[in-house]
Design a protein around this motif. Structure first.
Motif, PDB file in Angstrom:
ATOM      1  N   LYS A  41       0.817  -1.216   0.000  1.00 55.80           N
ATOM      2  CA  LYS A  41       0.000   0.000   0.000  1.00 55.80           C
ATOM      3  C   LYS A  41       0.851   1.267   0.000  1.00 55.80           C
ATOM      4  N   GLY A  42       0.334   2.306  -0.649  1.00 52.34           N
ATOM      5  CA  GLY A  42       0.934   3.633  -0.573  1.00 52.34           C
ATOM      6  C   GLY A  42      -0.061   4.571   0.063  1.00 52.34           C
ATOM      7  N   ARG A  43       0.287   5.841   0.121  1.00 50.25           N
ATOM      8  CA  ARG A  43      -0.644   6.807   0.684  1.00 50.25           C
ATOM      9  C   ARG A  43      -1.856   6.953  -0.225  1.00 50.25           C
ATOM     10  N   LEU A  44      -2.966   7.413   0.354  1.00 48.63           N
ATOM     11  CA  LEU A  44      -4.168   7.766  -0.392  1.00 48.63           C
ATOM     12  C   LEU A  44      -4.646   6.629  -1.295  1.00 48.63           C
ATOM     13  N   GLY A  45      -4.541   5.407  -0.787  1.00 49.69           N
ATOM     14  CA  GLY A  45      -5.035   4.258  -1.533  1.00 49.69           C
ATOM     15  C   GLY A  45      -4.176   3.858  -2.725  1.00 49.69           C
ATOM     16  N   ARG A  46      -2.987   4.456  -2.824  1.00 44.89           N
ATOM     17  CA  ARG A  46      -2.098   4.076  -3.926  1.00 44.89           C
ATOM     18  C   ARG A  46      -1.461   2.723  -3.640  1.00 44.89           C
ATOM     19  N   LYS A  47      -0.845   2.163  -4.667  1.00 44.95           N
ATOM     20  CA  LYS A  47      -0.212   0.851  -4.509  1.00 44.95           C
ATOM     21  C   LYS A  47       1.300   1.003  -4.439  1.00 44.95           C
ATOM     22  N   PHE A  48       1.940   0.132  -3.657  1.00 44.84           N
ATOM     23  CA  PHE A  48       3.394   0.107  -3.655  1.00 44.84           C
ATOM     24  C   PHE A  48       3.863  -1.206  -4.272  1.00 44.84           C
ATOM     25  N   PHE A  49       4.524  -1.087  -5.414  1.00 37.53           N
ATOM     26  CA  PHE A  49       5.017  -2.240  -6.159  1.00 37.53           C
ATOM     27  C   PHE A  49       6.065  -2.979  -5.315  1.00 37.53           C
ATOM     28  N   SER A  50       5.821  -4.252  -5.009  1.00 40.93           N
ATOM     29  CA  SER A  50       6.620  -4.959  -4.005  1.00 40.93           C
ATOM     30  C   SER A  50       7.030  -6.362  -4.450  1.00 40.93           C
ATOM     31  N   ASN A 100       7.997  12.273   2.824  1.00 43.01           N
ATOM     32  CA  ASN A 100       8.791  11.149   3.304  1.00 43.01           C
ATOM     33  C   ASN A 100       9.268  10.165   2.243  1.00 43.01           C
ATOM     34  N   ASP A 101       9.382  10.588   1.007  1.00 44.20           N
ATOM     35  CA  ASP A 101       9.912   9.682  -0.008  1.00 44.20           C
ATOM     36  C   ASP A 101      11.427   9.833  -0.090  1.00 44.20           C
ATOM     37  N   VAL A 102      12.136   8.701  -0.153  1.00 39.17           N
ATOM     38  CA  VAL A 102      13.593   8.761  -0.247  1.00 39.17           C
ATOM     39  C   VAL A 102      14.030   8.519  -1.692  1.00 39.17           C
ATOM     40  N   ARG A 107      15.662   9.382  -8.344  1.00 38.85           N
ATOM     41  CA  ARG A 107      14.703   8.275  -8.439  1.00 38.85           C
ATOM     42  C   ARG A 107      14.257   7.809  -7.073  1.00 38.85           C
ATOM     43  N   LYS A 108      12.978   7.504  -6.979  1.00 45.98           N
ATOM     44  CA  LYS A 108      12.418   7.107  -5.687  1.00 45.98           C
ATOM     45  C   LYS A 108      12.816   5.665  -5.366  1.00 45.98           C
ATOM     46  N   ILE A 109      13.519   5.507  -4.259  1.00 42.82           N
ATOM     47  CA  ILE A 109      13.966   4.174  -3.858  1.00 42.82           C
ATOM     48  C   ILE A 109      13.215   3.670  -2.630  1.00 42.82           C
ATOM     49  N   CYS A 110      12.394   4.507  -2.030  1.00 50.55           N
ATOM     50  CA  CYS A 110      11.693   4.098  -0.816  1.00 50.55           C
ATOM     51  C   CYS A 110      10.396   4.878  -0.643  1.00 50.55           C
ATOM     52  N   GLY A 111       9.358   4.177  -0.244  1.00 53.58           N
ATOM     53  CA  GLY A 111       8.103   4.811   0.138  1.00 53.58           C
ATOM     54  C   GLY A 111       7.784   4.449   1.579  1.00 53.58           C
ATOM     55  N   ILE A 112       7.177   5.365   2.289  1.00 54.26           N
ATOM     56  CA  ILE A 112       6.866   5.145   3.703  1.00 54.26           C
ATOM     57  C   ILE A 112       5.388   5.457   3.936  1.00 54.26           C
ATOM     58  N   ILE A 134      11.512  -0.549   0.415  1.00 59.52           N
ATOM     59  CA  ILE A 134      12.744  -0.093  -0.244  1.00 59.52           C
ATOM     60  C   ILE A 134      13.029  -0.961  -1.463  1.00 59.52           C
ATOM     61  N   ASN A 135      13.313  -0.314  -2.606  1.00 54.30           N
ATOM     62  CA  ASN A 135      13.797  -1.042  -3.779  1.00 54.30           C
ATOM     63  C   ASN A 135      15.299  -1.237  -3.614  1.00 54.30           C
ATOM     64  N   VAL A 136      15.705  -2.425  -3.210  1.00 47.53           N
ATOM     65  CA  VAL A 136      17.137  -2.649  -2.992  1.00 47.53           C
ATOM     66  C   VAL A 136      17.836  -2.807  -4.342  1.00 47.53           C
TER      67      VAL A 136
HETATM   68  P1  ATP Z   1       4.536  10.320  -4.411  1.00 51.42           P
HETATM   69  O1  ATP Z   1       5.676   9.378  -4.553  1.00 51.42           O
HETATM   70  O2  ATP Z   1       3.817  10.567  -5.689  1.00 51.42           O
HETATM   71  O3  ATP Z   1       4.875  11.555  -3.647  1.00 51.42           O
HETATM   72  P2  ATP Z   1       3.327   9.005  -2.129  1.00 51.42           P
HETATM   73  O4  ATP Z   1       4.324   9.510  -1.177  1.00 51.42           O
HETATM   74  O5  ATP Z   1       1.912   9.114  -1.736  1.00 51.42           O
HETATM   75  O6  ATP Z   1       3.399   9.617  -3.564  1.00 51.42           O
HETATM   76  P3  ATP Z   1       3.755   6.253  -1.611  1.00 51.42           P
HETATM   77  O7  ATP Z   1       2.569   6.169  -0.759  1.00 51.42           O
HETATM   78  O8  ATP Z   1       5.092   6.187  -0.988  1.00 51.42           O
HETATM   79  O9  ATP Z   1       3.707   7.529  -2.497  1.00 51.42           O
HETATM   80  O10 ATP Z   1       3.708   5.128  -2.729  1.00 51.42           O
HETATM   81  C1  ATP Z   1       2.771   5.066  -3.775  1.00 51.42           C
HETATM   82  C2  ATP Z   1       3.292   5.713  -5.059  1.00 51.42           C
HETATM   83  O11 ATP Z   1       4.678   5.460  -5.259  1.00 51.42           O
HETATM   84  C3  ATP Z   1       2.626   5.120  -6.293  1.00 51.42           C
HETATM   85  O12 ATP Z   1       1.546   5.895  -6.671  1.00 51.42           O
HETATM   86  C4  ATP Z   1       3.712   5.106  -7.369  1.00 51.42           C
HETATM   87  O13 ATP Z   1       3.752   6.324  -8.063  1.00 51.42           O
HETATM   88  C5  ATP Z   1       4.978   5.018  -6.580  1.00 51.42           C
HETATM   89  N1  ATP Z   1       5.501   3.646  -6.422  1.00 51.42           N
HETATM   90  C6  ATP Z   1       4.816   2.491  -6.283  1.00 51.42           C
HETATM   91  N2  ATP Z   1       5.642   1.459  -6.077  1.00 51.42           N
HETATM   92  C7  ATP Z   1       6.905   1.972  -6.085  1.00 51.42           C
HETATM   93  C8  ATP Z   1       8.192   1.408  -5.930  1.00 51.42           C
HETATM   94  N3  ATP Z   1       8.394   0.105  -5.712  1.00 51.42           N
HETATM   95  N4  ATP Z   1       9.254   2.247  -5.989  1.00 51.42           N
HETATM   96  C9  ATP Z   1       9.097   3.560  -6.212  1.00 51.42           C
HETATM   97  N5  ATP Z   1       7.912   4.146  -6.371  1.00 51.42           N
HETATM   98  C10 ATP Z   1       6.811   3.372  -6.301  1.00 51.42           C
END
Ligand code: ATP
Length: 245
Positions: A41-50, A100-102, A107-112, A134-136
């Motif tokens: 899960k990500g914020r606001l109902g988004r998905k985190f690819f895992s 809080n994205d790292v 490039r985003k390597i971590c979501g929290i 974290i995408n290692v």
């Molecule tokens: P944003 O990154 O747009 O600021 P957010 O902080 O709400 O959004 P997260 O809740 O951390 O994001 O994660 C969900 C979002 O992160 C997805 O909508 C997608 O854009 C992105 N995402 C999903 N999976 C991955 C991943 N494995 N690595 C990097 N980014 C991802």
């Protein structure tokens, strides 16, 4: 108090799993790690690819005595803990995109994702679950189409025992910051890594887009900005993007 760790090969979401354990009365410091998530899960109902094998997915249970507003700092302390750990493991510099994205090299390597539960009795915080993905490594075949321009990985080539070392470092760093949350021990590491500090950004709140200069983050992890008319403001929610010149 120590950390009690449960490792799963696979789970739907480490946050969901840990919330179940929290409801059953698990103590602060209980942590769940999974080799892959089927419903990250990500914020606001988004998905985190895992995907399996290339990522680290973990959640930590906290039972802090603090207000909901202060709990925001849990999430930002986690970002600093991750940034410290990935810098140590990779030798590369990590940036933190508010909140809080790292990121590494843009490039985003971590979501929290921190999820809090409130007590019905007194309205106070019952527990918080802080989830860290974290995408290692880059997954075989690359990241899926929808995130391939955003996502990156901590390392390009496999190294020994990285996921275990990374998990241990993140947990250790995070608990260190967490126990000193009231002293803002994470703040300097947060501010110094804040992406786009001093730059022109767009503030995005709903459909409203406002140009501003990003000045800094404060101890409540609000964004300090200056609008084009010279007035300053503190922002506690919304999203930001860089303004293209
Ligand atoms: P944003 O990154 O747009 O600021 P957010 O902080 O709400 O959004 P997260 O809740 O951390 O994001 O994660 C969900 C979002 O992160 C997805 O909508 C997608 O854009 C992105 N995402 C999903 N999976 C991955 C991943 N494995 N690595 C990097 N980014 C991802």
């Amino acid at each position: 108090s120590g950390i009690s760790l449960t490792v799963y090969k696979e789970t739907d979401s480490t946050n969901t799993r840990l919330r179940e354990l929290a409801t059953e009365g698990a103590p602060e410091g209980t942590a769940v790690i999974a080799g892959m998530q089927t419903g990250g899960k990500g914020r606001l109902g988004r998905k985190f690819f895992s995907p399996s094998d290339t990522g680290l997915y973990m959640s930590i249970l906290l039972r802090p005595e603090m207000t909901a507003a202060d709990a925001v700092r849990i999430t930002t302390a986690a970002a600093v803990a991750v940034a410290d750990a990935v810098e140590k493991i990779s030798g590369r510099k990590a940036d933190i995109k508010w909140v809080n994205d790292v990121y590494i090299d843009g490039r985003k390597i971590c979501g929290i994702l921190t999820e809090a539960a409130f007590s019905l009795e007194n309205g106070g915080l019952d527990y918080a679950v802080c989830g860290i993905g974290i995408n290692v490594y880059e997954p075989e075949g690359g990241f899926p189409e929808d995130i391939k321009d955003i996502a990156g990985a901590v390392l390009d080539t496999p190294a020994d025992d990285v996921r275990n070392r990374l998990a241990a470092l993140v947990l250790e760093n995070f608990m260190g910051y967490y126990h000193k949350l009231s002293e803002n021990s994470f703040l300097q590491g947060y501010q110094s890594r804040l992406m786009w500090r001093g730059e022109d950004i767009n503030l995005i709140r709903g459909s409203e887009i406002t140009p501003a200069k990003l000045i800094d983050a404060d101890e409540k992890c609000r964004l300090l900005v200056k609008y084009e008319d010279g007035t300053e403001d503190t922002i506690s929610s919304g999203e930001i993007s860089i303004r293209k010149r």
